[in-house]
Design a protein around this motif. Structure first.
Motif, PDB file in Angstrom:
ATOM      1  N   GLN A  48     -31.882  -3.275  -2.101  1.00  0.00           N
ATOM      2  CA  GLN A  48     -32.195  -4.130  -0.958  1.00  0.00           C
ATOM      3  C   GLN A  48     -31.077  -5.146  -0.781  1.00  0.00           C
ATOM      4  O   GLN A  48     -30.608  -5.749  -1.749  1.00  0.00           O
ATOM      5  N   SER A  49     -30.673  -5.347   0.482  1.00  0.00           N
ATOM      6  CA  SER A  49     -29.628  -6.323   0.781  1.00  0.00           C
ATOM      7  C   SER A  49     -30.236  -7.719   0.872  1.00  0.00           C
ATOM      8  O   SER A  49     -31.452  -7.877   0.982  1.00  0.00           O
ATOM      9  N   GLN A  50     -29.375  -8.726   0.867  1.00  0.00           N
ATOM     10  CA  GLN A  50     -29.841 -10.105   0.992  1.00  0.00           C
ATOM     11  C   GLN A  50     -30.464 -10.360   2.359  1.00  0.00           C
ATOM     12  O   GLN A  50     -31.326 -11.219   2.498  1.00  0.00           O
ATOM     13  N   SER A  51     -30.042  -9.590   3.368  1.00  0.00           N
ATOM     14  CA  SER A  51     -30.576  -9.767   4.720  1.00  0.00           C
ATOM     15  C   SER A  51     -31.902  -9.033   4.932  1.00  0.00           C
ATOM     16  O   SER A  51     -32.472  -9.099   6.014  1.00  0.00           O
ATOM     17  N   ILE A  99     -22.395  -3.136  -0.679  1.00  0.00           N
ATOM     18  CA  ILE A  99     -21.260  -4.027  -0.447  1.00  0.00           C
ATOM     19  C   ILE A  99     -21.668  -4.874   0.755  1.00  0.00           C
ATOM     20  O   ILE A  99     -21.531  -4.458   1.909  1.00  0.00           O
ATOM     21  N   GLU A 100     -22.248  -6.033   0.457  1.00  0.00           N
ATOM     22  CA  GLU A 100     -22.849  -6.888   1.494  1.00  0.00           C
ATOM     23  C   GLU A 100     -21.862  -7.272   2.588  1.00  0.00           C
ATOM     24  O   GLU A 100     -22.201  -7.245   3.763  1.00  0.00           O
ATOM     25  N   ALA A 101     -20.628  -7.649   2.215  1.00  0.00           N
ATOM     26  CA  ALA A 101     -19.653  -8.127   3.197  1.00  0.00           C
ATOM     27  C   ALA A 101     -19.330  -7.068   4.248  1.00  0.00           C
ATOM     28  O   ALA A 101     -19.089  -7.395   5.409  1.00  0.00           O
ATOM     29  N   ASN A 117     -20.227   6.631   2.294  1.00  0.00           N
ATOM     30  CA  ASN A 117     -20.708   5.300   2.646  1.00  0.00           C
ATOM     31  C   ASN A 117     -21.646   5.363   3.838  1.00  0.00           C
ATOM     32  O   ASN A 117     -21.387   6.080   4.799  1.00  0.00           O
ATOM     33  N   TYR A 118     -22.713   4.566   3.759  1.00  0.00           N
ATOM     34  CA  TYR A 118     -23.634   4.407   4.875  1.00  0.00           C
ATOM     35  C   TYR A 118     -23.453   2.989   5.396  1.00  0.00           C
ATOM     36  O   TYR A 118     -23.652   2.025   4.655  1.00  0.00           O
TER      37      TYR A 118
END
Length: 144
Positions: A48-51, A99-101, A117-118
């Motif tokens: 899960q991402s931070q967003s 890779i959040e960035a 990569n997605y």
């Protein structure tokens, strides 16, 4: 006495045959027999991402092989499903790294030197620089 010895020999032969069949399924064909019977979906990786974007790499038994797919669950609850491989072997895990960035999920296989990569902002798989995605041509997309 002869009858019981024959019965034991028959029982041992049947057990050996069943054992060989089971090993052939699991090791030779990469099939886990309980998956065929249960019809369950196995989560191979989940991040899960931070967003709030969530990703699950899942696998389930199809008609003759496994189907492996990526489920992208957005913060609003909508789900996008992208098929990775509709003719896959049994996999016990995948590697998924965020890779959040770059808003990118990097998917790799433990038994292959392949990654792809997605991009969740584009909602599609993209190739790393200089490479083509290895399943891109056969991907299908559905929304729940």
């Amino acid at each position: 006495m002869k009858t019981s010895a024959r019965f034991v020999a028959l029982l041992l032969a049947a057990g050996a045959t069943f054992g060989a069949f089971w090993c052939g399924l699991v090791y030779g064909l990469h099939v886990w027999p309980p998956d065929i019977v249960s019809g369950r979906e196995t989560v191979l990786a989940s991040v899960q991402s931070q967003s709030g974007e969530r990703f699950k790499l899942v696998q389930f038994w199809g008609v003759d092989f496994y189907t492996t797919q990526l489920e992208h669950i957005r913060p609003d609850g909508s789900v996008k499903i992208t098929q990775i491989d509709g003719d896959d072997k049994k996999r016990w895990k995948y590697s998924a790294e965020l890779i959040e960035a770059d808003k990118t999920l990097v998917v790799s296989f433990p038994d292959k030197p392949l990654t792809t990569n997605y991009r969740w902002d584009l909602q599609r798989f993209v190739a790393p620089v200089g490479r083509e995605p290895f399943w891109f041509e056969t991907s299908s997309v559905a929304t729940k």
